[in-house]
Design a protein around this motif. Structure first.
Motif, PDB file in Angstrom:
ATOM      1  N   UNK A 111       0.830  -1.199   0.000  1.00  0.00           N
ATOM      2  CA  UNK A 111       0.000   0.000   0.000  1.00  0.00           C
ATOM      3  C   UNK A 111       0.865   1.248   0.000  1.00  0.00           C
ATOM      4  N   UNK A 112       0.429   2.245  -0.778  1.00  0.00           N
ATOM      5  CA  UNK A 112       1.107   3.542  -0.805  1.00  0.00           C
ATOM      6  C   UNK A 112       0.178   4.638  -0.273  1.00  0.00           C
ATOM      7  N   UNK A 113      -1.000   4.773  -0.885  1.00  0.00           N
ATOM      8  CA  UNK A 113      -1.933   5.826  -0.493  1.00  0.00           C
ATOM      9  C   UNK A 113      -3.336   5.469  -0.956  1.00  0.00           C
ATOM     10  N   UNK A 114      -4.323   6.072  -0.313  1.00  0.00           N
ATOM     11  CA  UNK A 114      -5.711   5.860  -0.712  1.00  0.00           C
ATOM     12  C   UNK A 114      -6.513   7.113  -0.444  1.00  0.00           C
ATOM     13  N   UNK A 115      -7.613   7.257  -1.181  1.00  0.00           N
ATOM     14  CA  UNK A 115      -8.457   8.437  -1.044  1.00  0.00           C
ATOM     15  C   UNK A 115      -9.912   8.010  -1.165  1.00  0.00           C
ATOM     16  N   UNK A 116     -10.752   8.611  -0.358  1.00  0.00           N
ATOM     17  CA  UNK A 116     -12.175   8.286  -0.382  1.00  0.00           C
ATOM     18  C   UNK A 116     -12.841   8.858  -1.635  1.00  0.00           C
ATOM     19  N   UNK A 117     -14.072   8.482  -1.877  1.00  0.00           N
ATOM     20  CA  UNK A 117     -14.752   8.892  -3.098  1.00  0.00           C
ATOM     21  C   UNK A 117     -14.877  10.399  -3.216  1.00  0.00           C
ATOM     22  N   UNK A 118     -15.024  11.069  -2.075  1.00  0.00           N
ATOM     23  CA  UNK A 118     -15.185  12.528  -2.103  1.00  0.00           C
ATOM     24  C   UNK A 118     -13.856  13.265  -2.050  1.00  0.00           C
ATOM     25  N   UNK A 133     -12.322  13.548   0.759  1.00  0.00           N
ATOM     26  CA  UNK A 133     -12.235  14.107   2.106  1.00  0.00           C
ATOM     27  C   UNK A 133     -11.278  13.319   3.000  1.00  0.00           C
ATOM     28  N   UNK A 134     -11.111  12.041   2.711  1.00  0.00           N
ATOM     29  CA  UNK A 134     -10.250  11.192   3.529  1.00  0.00           C
ATOM     30  C   UNK A 134      -9.088  10.679   2.698  1.00  0.00           C
ATOM     31  N   UNK A 135      -7.910  10.768   3.272  1.00  0.00           N
ATOM     32  CA  UNK A 135      -6.722  10.230   2.623  1.00  0.00           C
ATOM     33  C   UNK A 135      -5.904   9.434   3.641  1.00  0.00           C
ATOM     34  N   UNK A 136      -5.226   8.419   3.145  1.00  0.00           N
ATOM     35  CA  UNK A 136      -4.389   7.572   3.990  1.00  0.00           C
ATOM     36  C   UNK A 136      -3.067   7.332   3.265  1.00  0.00           C
ATOM     37  N   UNK A 137      -2.016   7.217   4.058  1.00  0.00           N
ATOM     38  CA  UNK A 137      -0.691   7.030   3.490  1.00  0.00           C
ATOM     39  C   UNK A 137       0.071   5.963   4.259  1.00  0.00           C
ATOM     40  N   UNK A 138       0.924   5.258   3.538  1.00  0.00           N
ATOM     41  CA  UNK A 138       1.886   4.389   4.205  1.00  0.00           C
ATOM     42  C   UNK A 138       2.887   5.268   4.936  1.00  0.00           C
ATOM     43  N   UNK A 139       3.387   4.778   6.052  1.00  0.00           N
ATOM     44  CA  UNK A 139       4.352   5.566   6.823  1.00  0.00           C
ATOM     45  C   UNK A 139       5.580   5.912   5.992  1.00  0.00           C
ATOM     46  N   UNK A 140       5.942   5.034   5.082  1.00  0.00           N
ATOM     47  CA  UNK A 140       7.167   5.238   4.306  1.00  0.00           C
ATOM     48  C   UNK A 140       7.064   6.399   3.322  1.00  0.00           C
ATOM     49  N   UNK A 141       5.843   6.844   3.020  1.00  0.00           N
ATOM     50  CA  UNK A 141       5.686   7.933   2.044  1.00  0.00           C
ATOM     51  C   UNK A 141       5.034   9.173   2.648  1.00  0.00           C
ATOM     52  N   UNK A 142       4.606   9.066   3.875  1.00  0.00           N
ATOM     53  CA  UNK A 142       3.907  10.181   4.512  1.00  0.00           C
ATOM     54  C   UNK A 142       4.794  11.416   4.538  1.00  0.00           C
ATOM     55  N   UNK A 182       4.545  12.063  -0.370  1.00  0.00           N
ATOM     56  CA  UNK A 182       3.586  11.774  -1.436  1.00  0.00           C
ATOM     57  C   UNK A 182       2.236  12.394  -1.089  1.00  0.00           C
ATOM     58  N   UNK A 183       1.509  12.791  -2.141  1.00  0.00           N
ATOM     59  CA  UNK A 183       0.160  13.320  -1.958  1.00  0.00           C
ATOM     60  C   UNK A 183      -0.776  12.689  -2.972  1.00  0.00           C
ATOM     61  N   UNK A 184      -1.858  12.119  -2.485  1.00  0.00           N
ATOM     62  CA  UNK A 184      -2.895  11.575  -3.362  1.00  0.00           C
ATOM     63  C   UNK A 184      -4.010  12.602  -3.469  1.00  0.00           C
ATOM     64  N   UNK A 185      -4.540  12.734  -4.674  1.00  0.00           N
ATOM     65  CA  UNK A 185      -5.651  13.657  -4.890  1.00  0.00           C
ATOM     66  C   UNK A 185      -6.511  13.121  -6.030  1.00  0.00           C
ATOM     67  N   UNK A 186      -7.674  13.683  -6.182  1.00  0.00           N
ATOM     68  CA  UNK A 186      -8.560  13.245  -7.262  1.00  0.00           C
ATOM     69  C   UNK A 186      -9.338  14.430  -7.800  1.00  0.00           C
ATOM     70  N   UNK A 187      -9.705  14.315  -9.070  1.00  0.00           N
ATOM     71  CA  UNK A 187     -10.550  15.291  -9.732  1.00  0.00           C
ATOM     72  C   UNK A 187     -11.709  14.515 -10.327  1.00  0.00           C
ATOM     73  N   UNK A 201       7.188  13.501  -4.161  1.00  0.00           N
ATOM     74  CA  UNK A 201       8.306  14.423  -3.967  1.00  0.00           C
ATOM     75  C   UNK A 201       9.387  13.769  -3.120  1.00  0.00           C
ATOM     76  N   UNK A 202      10.557  14.355  -3.143  1.00  0.00           N
ATOM     77  CA  UNK A 202      11.686  13.851  -2.344  1.00  0.00           C
ATOM     78  C   UNK A 202      11.860  12.348  -2.531  1.00  0.00           C
ATOM     79  N   UNK A 203      11.861  11.938  -3.767  1.00  0.00           N
ATOM     80  CA  UNK A 203      11.929  10.513  -4.066  1.00  0.00           C
ATOM     81  C   UNK A 203      13.250   9.903  -3.622  1.00  0.00           C
ATOM     82  N   UNK A 204      13.151   8.644  -3.201  1.00  0.00           N
ATOM     83  CA  UNK A 204      14.302   7.902  -2.727  1.00  0.00           C
ATOM     84  C   UNK A 204      14.486   6.643  -3.582  1.00  0.00           C
ATOM     85  N   UNK A 205      15.698   6.114  -3.628  1.00  0.00           N
ATOM     86  CA  UNK A 205      15.895   4.877  -4.405  1.00  0.00           C
ATOM     87  C   UNK A 205      14.957   3.745  -3.974  1.00  0.00           C
ATOM     88  N   UNK A 206      14.611   3.702  -2.709  1.00  0.00           N
ATOM     89  CA  UNK A 206      13.718   2.648  -2.235  1.00  0.00           C
ATOM     90  C   UNK A 206      12.274   2.833  -2.680  1.00  0.00           C
TER      91      UNK A 206
END
Length: 121
Positions: free
Chosen positions: A47-54, A56-65, A68-73, A84-89
């Motif tokens: 898991x990396x990130x998730x976003x609710x249908x609206x 309004x809710x977003x969730x992130x793995x600790x490793x990317x918090x 990374x930003x998840x968004x939707x249109x 952002x701030x990408x790492x080799x891992x």
């Protein structure tokens, strides 16, 4: 039925940024929760990130918090993952996914084709 088509990704140096997009077909996109997962060679899909249908809710793995930003249109039937701030891992194949229920495990019903992200050190 939902079809997901991913774009973005590629090769970037450590510390750089990339944005992934995932465009969905169908009129019901706004009713689906969306997730991003990744899978590195020899590893399980995580898991990396998730976003609710609206959005309004977003969730992130600790490793990317914080990086990374998840968004939707919903008007464009598209979900994004700004990295952002990408790492080799962070190097992996990234997948977007859709389902009626938001989850942080890879149990989503619909999946994109995957896109490679490679971060060089």
């Amino acid at each position: 039925q939902v079809q997901l088509v991913q774009s973005g990704g590629g090769l970037v140096q450590a510390g750089g940024s990339l944005r992934l997009s995932c465009a969905a077909s169908g009129r019901t996109f706004s009713t689906y929760a969306m997730g991003w997962f990744r899978q590195a060679p020899g590893k399980e899909r995580e898991f990396v990130a998730a976003i609710s249908w609206s959005g309004a809710l977003t969730y992130y793995a600790d490793s990317v918090k914080g990086r990374f930003t998840i968004s939707r249109d919903n008007a464009k039937n598209t979900v994004y993952l700004q990295m952002n701030s990408l790492k080799p891992e962070d190097t992996a194949v990234y997948y977007c996914a859709a389902d009626t229920l938001l989850a942080t495990i890879p149990k989503y019903k619909y999946w994109g084709q995957g896109t490679q992200v490679t971060v060089s050190s």
